[in-house]
Write a protein that holds these residues in place. Structure first.
Motif, PDB file in Angstrom:
ATOM      1  N   ILE A  19       0.872  -1.170   0.000  1.00  0.00           N
ATOM      2  CA  ILE A  19       0.000   0.000   0.000  1.00  0.00           C
ATOM      3  C   ILE A  19       0.910   1.220   0.000  1.00  0.00           C
ATOM      4  CG2 ILE A  19      -1.847   1.235   1.172  1.00  0.00           C
ATOM      5  CD1 ILE A  19      -2.525  -1.381   2.631  1.00  0.00           C
ATOM      6  N   THR A  20       0.875   1.985  -1.065  1.00  0.00           N
ATOM      7  CA  THR A  20       1.735   3.149  -1.194  1.00  0.00           C
ATOM      8  C   THR A  20       0.944   4.392  -0.829  1.00  0.00           C
ATOM      9  OG1 THR A  20       2.615   1.987  -3.121  1.00  0.00           O
ATOM     10  CG2 THR A  20       3.465   4.186  -2.700  1.00  0.00           C
ATOM     11  N   TYR A  21       1.615   5.382  -0.231  1.00  0.00           N
ATOM     12  CA  TYR A  21       0.913   6.566   0.228  1.00  0.00           C
ATOM     13  C   TYR A  21       1.886   7.741   0.325  1.00  0.00           C
ATOM     14  CZ  TYR A  21       2.968   4.861   4.595  1.00  0.00           C
ATOM     15  OH  TYR A  21       3.840   4.399   5.541  1.00  0.00           O
ATOM     16  N   ILE A  22       1.327   8.928   0.414  1.00  0.00           N
ATOM     17  CA  ILE A  22       2.120  10.131   0.678  1.00  0.00           C
ATOM     18  C   ILE A  22       1.997  10.452   2.160  1.00  0.00           C
ATOM     19  CG2 ILE A  22       2.454  12.568   0.150  1.00  0.00           C
ATOM     20  CD1 ILE A  22       2.851  11.211  -2.381  1.00  0.00           C
ATOM     21  N   ARG A  23       3.123  10.605   2.829  1.00  0.00           N
ATOM     22  CA  ARG A  23       3.132  10.965   4.247  1.00  0.00           C
ATOM     23  C   ARG A  23       4.037  12.172   4.424  1.00  0.00           C
ATOM     24  NH1 ARG A  23       5.792   7.431   9.238  1.00  0.00           N
ATOM     25  NH2 ARG A  23       6.962   9.217   9.980  1.00  0.00           N
ATOM     26  N   ASN A  24       3.446  13.278   4.833  1.00  0.00           N
ATOM     27  CA  ASN A  24       4.221  14.510   5.002  1.00  0.00           C
ATOM     28  C   ASN A  24       5.072  14.821   3.762  1.00  0.00           C
ATOM     29  OD1 ASN A  24       3.195  15.109   7.503  1.00  0.00           O
ATOM     30  ND2 ASN A  24       4.861  14.143   8.629  1.00  0.00           N
ATOM     31  N   HIS A  25       4.453  14.636   2.595  1.00  0.00           N
ATOM     32  CA  HIS A  25       5.067  14.931   1.296  1.00  0.00           C
ATOM     33  C   HIS A  25       6.185  13.967   0.918  1.00  0.00           C
ATOM     34  CE1 HIS A  25       2.715  18.567   0.799  1.00  0.00           C
ATOM     35  NE2 HIS A  25       3.082  18.953   2.004  1.00  0.00           N
ATOM     36  N   ASN A  26       6.328  12.865   1.622  1.00  0.00           N
ATOM     37  CA  ASN A  26       7.261  11.813   1.239  1.00  0.00           C
ATOM     38  C   ASN A  26       6.483  10.538   0.925  1.00  0.00           C
ATOM     39  OD1 ASN A  26      10.138  12.738   1.422  1.00  0.00           O
ATOM     40  ND2 ASN A  26       9.417  13.375   3.438  1.00  0.00           N
ATOM     41  N   ILE A  27       7.035   9.719   0.029  1.00  0.00           N
ATOM     42  CA  ILE A  27       6.361   8.492  -0.369  1.00  0.00           C
ATOM     43  C   ILE A  27       6.750   7.362   0.569  1.00  0.00           C
ATOM     44  CG2 ILE A  27       6.092   6.794  -2.209  1.00  0.00           C
ATOM     45  CD1 ILE A  27       6.705   9.008  -4.206  1.00  0.00           C
ATOM     46  N   GLY A  28       5.752   6.716   1.144  1.00  0.00           N
ATOM     47  CA  GLY A  28       5.982   5.553   1.979  1.00  0.00           C
ATOM     48  C   GLY A  28       5.140   4.394   1.486  1.00  0.00           C
ATOM     49  N   TYR A  29       5.426   3.192   1.984  1.00  0.00           N
ATOM     50  CA  TYR A  29       4.565   2.070   1.646  1.00  0.00           C
ATOM     51  C   TYR A  29       4.544   1.070   2.790  1.00  0.00           C
ATOM     52  CZ  TYR A  29       8.728  -0.654   0.178  1.00  0.00           C
ATOM     53  OH  TYR A  29       9.924  -1.315   0.130  1.00  0.00           O
ATOM     54  N   TYR A  30       3.386   0.437   2.920  1.00  0.00           N
ATOM     55  CA  TYR A  30       3.174  -0.597   3.926  1.00  0.00           C
ATOM     56  C   TYR A  30       3.234  -1.944   3.218  1.00  0.00           C
ATOM     57  CZ  TYR A  30       0.796  -3.591   7.305  1.00  0.00           C
ATOM     58  OH  TYR A  30       0.479  -4.600   8.166  1.00  0.00           O
ATOM     59  N   PHE A  31       4.141  -2.816   3.688  1.00  0.00           N
ATOM     60  CA  PHE A  31       4.385  -4.078   3.009  1.00  0.00           C
ATOM     61  C   PHE A  31       4.897  -5.089   4.013  1.00  0.00           C
ATOM     62  CE2 PHE A  31       7.701  -6.587   0.600  1.00  0.00           C
ATOM     63  CZ  PHE A  31       6.797  -7.434  -0.014  1.00  0.00           C
ATOM     64  N   CYS A  32       4.276  -6.265   4.047  1.00  0.00           N
ATOM     65  CA  CYS A  32       4.698  -7.336   4.954  1.00  0.00           C
ATOM     66  C   CYS A  32       4.729  -6.848   6.405  1.00  0.00           C
ATOM     67  CB  CYS A  32       6.063  -7.889   4.544  1.00  0.00           C
ATOM     68  SG  CYS A  32       6.056  -8.677   2.923  1.00  0.00           S
ATOM     69  N   ASP A  33       3.667  -6.134   6.816  1.00  0.00           N
ATOM     70  CA  ASP A  33       3.495  -5.668   8.191  1.00  0.00           C
ATOM     71  C   ASP A  33       4.538  -4.642   8.623  1.00  0.00           C
ATOM     72  OD1 ASP A  33       1.292  -7.370   8.537  1.00  0.00           O
ATOM     73  OD2 ASP A  33       2.599  -9.037   9.043  1.00  0.00           O
ATOM     74  N   ARG A  34       5.158  -3.970   7.676  1.00  0.00           N
ATOM     75  CA  ARG A  34       6.127  -2.921   8.011  1.00  0.00           C
ATOM     76  C   ARG A  34       5.903  -1.702   7.125  1.00  0.00           C
ATOM     77  NH1 ARG A  34      12.013  -5.343   7.599  1.00  0.00           N
ATOM     78  NH2 ARG A  34      11.061  -6.520   5.899  1.00  0.00           N
ATOM     79  N   ASN A  35       6.219  -0.525   7.667  1.00  0.00           N
ATOM     80  CA  ASN A  35       6.185   0.706   6.900  1.00  0.00           C
ATOM     81  C   ASN A  35       7.604   1.079   6.500  1.00  0.00           C
ATOM     82  OD1 ASN A  35       3.371   2.125   6.842  1.00  0.00           O
ATOM     83  ND2 ASN A  35       3.536   1.196   8.877  1.00  0.00           N
ATOM     84  N   ARG A  36       7.786   1.436   5.250  1.00  0.00           N
ATOM     85  CA  ARG A  36       9.087   1.822   4.724  1.00  0.00           C
ATOM     86  C   ARG A  36       8.916   3.105   3.928  1.00  0.00           C
ATOM     87  NH1 ARG A  36      10.948  -4.222   2.568  1.00  0.00           N
ATOM     88  NH2 ARG A  36       9.695  -5.362   4.064  1.00  0.00           N
ATOM     89  N   PHE A  37      10.027   3.744   3.574  1.00  0.00           N
ATOM     90  CA  PHE A  37       9.941   4.996   2.842  1.00  0.00           C
ATOM     91  C   PHE A  37      10.805   4.941   1.596  1.00  0.00           C
ATOM     92  CE2 PHE A  37       8.366   6.127   6.956  1.00  0.00           C
ATOM     93  CZ  PHE A  37       7.267   6.915   6.614  1.00  0.00           C
ATOM     94  N   LEU A  38      10.236   5.450   0.494  1.00  0.00           N
ATOM     95  CA  LEU A  38      10.936   5.484  -0.780  1.00  0.00           C
ATOM     96  C   LEU A  38      11.649   6.807  -0.997  1.00  0.00           C
ATOM     97  CD1 LEU A  38       8.213   3.861  -3.079  1.00  0.00           C
ATOM     98  CD2 LEU A  38      10.079   2.747  -1.845  1.00  0.00           C
ATOM     99  N   THR A  39      11.178   7.864  -0.350  1.00  0.00           N
ATOM    100  CA  THR A  39      11.806   9.174  -0.492  1.00  0.00           C
ATOM    101  C   THR A  39      11.952   9.806   0.879  1.00  0.00           C
ATOM    102  OG1 THR A  39       9.691  10.342  -0.778  1.00  0.00           O
ATOM    103  CG2 THR A  39      10.770   9.524  -2.771  1.00  0.00           C
ATOM    104  N   SER A  40      12.845  10.768   0.976  1.00  0.00           N
ATOM    105  CA  SER A  40      13.006  11.550   2.192  1.00  0.00           C
ATOM    106  C   SER A  40      13.408  12.961   1.808  1.00  0.00           C
ATOM    107  CB  SER A  40      14.075  10.936   3.110  1.00  0.00           C
ATOM    108  OG  SER A  40      15.329  10.922   2.467  1.00  0.00           O
ATOM    109  N   ALA A  41      12.990  13.918   2.616  1.00  0.00           N
ATOM    110  CA  ALA A  41      13.303  15.326   2.367  1.00  0.00           C
ATOM    111  C   ALA A  41      12.869  15.750   0.967  1.00  0.00           C
ATOM    112  CB  ALA A  41      14.794  15.590   2.552  1.00  0.00           C
TER     113      ALA A  41
END
Length: 354
Positions: A23-45
């Motif tokens: 599940i991909t989403y925008i969080r505080n203008h950064n892209i994150g995703y929820y996968f295999c019961d964990r949240n990770r981030f594809l971008t920062s700053a």
């Protein structure tokens, strides 16, 4: 005699690890995703505001702007290599939040303005060559493109000073353009059904009271063939079809209500269902928004803003959290952090959990 059973390694991984959709989403203008019961981030700053997966799940398209410029560029990220590539630079035209993939994954159609004083226009960019082609005249004001799953047409909104917002379609090479709606009301956010036979859209009445509804129209018919599915709302947004075409999903605020909720309605206008409530378990003053279907239609991801008291007595007020639930509204589970979550999209293909 001993018999040894050989299990291919990929089957062993499937048995042990299982598969999951991200599940991909925008969080505080950064892209994150929820996968295999964990949240990770594809971008920062970064300053991201919109995203969309290619139909084959190999590419993630997203808009990005820099701290020094308010204008968006369009990027894609390769899922396997995690390499980012800029497709449309903001100096060509500020890319708005409305863009969509062609069904063959080769092209992205997007809304932008060529200059700061220009109207909105629609262009397409080729994934391989990076070639950009303007699809609507500079003299028009066109926006919100949505590519038909059949690949032959693109629905969009055109703004006219006299008639307001109306739904149009053009063929995929922009040689034919046709109006579908023509009323005093404003019609916006067209979305093709999975079989490309109908277009759902949001209709906003002009004047007072300002009522908002959802309607559908056949792909080749003119005004008069419109079917109203939902009415009696002050706000409707984030409209999408279920993968099998039997339902529509959206968030909205009914007339007389103070908060947004997630709803579904059958494509024949029956069974309008509110999937969220004002108070739900430990959560109070609930506001659910940005719903997104899972690829198989069995679940819905959404963002929830609510007040609640943590087990240690800390009071939270208004933070947005990533949730998912079954398509009938049951089994709501929080899967994300306490951050501003919006623009949610499931990845179309399963990935292995390790």
């Amino acid at each position: 005699m001993q018999v040894y059973l050989t299990i291919p390694i990929f089957l062993l991984v499937l048995v042990v690890a299982g598969c999951s959709n991200a599940i991909t989403y925008i969080r505080n203008h950064n892209i994150g995703y929820y996968f295999c019961d964990r949240n990770r981030f594809l971008t920062s700053a970064a300053l991201n505001d919109a995203l969309d997966w290619s139909p084959d799940g190999r590419w993630l398209a997203y808009t990005r702007r820099s701290a020094s410029s308010p204008r968006n560029s369009l990027f894609v990220r390769n899922k396997q290599t995690r390499a980012d590539r800029e497709l449309v630079h903001h100096l060509y035209g500020n890319v708005h939040f409305n863009f969509d993939w062609s069904p063959d994954n080769n092209t992205i159609v997007f809304e932008h303005d060529v200059c700061q004083t220009c109207n909105a226009n629609i262009s397409r960019v080729d994934m391989d060559s990076g070639d950009i082609r303007l699809m609507t005249p500079l003299s028009t004001n066109d926006m919100q493109p949505d590519w038909a799953p059949a690949g032959d047409r693109i629905a969009f909104v055109s703004v006219n000073d006299t008639t307001g917002l109306d739904i149009f379609w053009m063929n995929s090479n922009a040689t034919t353009r046709s109006r579908l709606t023509s009323t005093v009301d404003n019609d916006s956010h067209p979305v093709w059904s999975p079989d490309s036979s109908r277009i759902a859209f949001i209709r906003t009445q002009v004047g007072s009271p300002r009522q908002v509804s959802i309607a559908t129209i056949a792909r080749s018919e003119r005004a008069g063939a419109i079917v109203t599915l939902v009415s009696g709302f002050d706000v409707i947004s984030y409209l999408s079809w279920s993968p099998d075409g039997s339902k529509l999903l959206f968030h909205g605020r009914e007339t007389g209500m103070s908060r947004h909720a997630v709803y579904t309605v059958n494509s024949d206008a029956s069974n309008l269902t509110r999937l969220s409530s004002v108070n739900n378990g430990i959560y109070r003053d609930v506001e659910d928004m940005f719903p997104s279907w899972s690829p198989d239609g069995s679940q819905i991801a959404f963002s929830r803003a609510a007040r609640f008291t943590r087990s240690d007595g800390v009071e939270y007020s208004g933070q947005s959290m990533l949730f998912k639930m079954d398509a009938d509204g049951s089994n709501k589970v929080r899967v994300g952090d306490l951050e501003f979550i919006h623009t949610i999209a499931w990845r179309p293909r399963d990935m292995l959990c390790f």
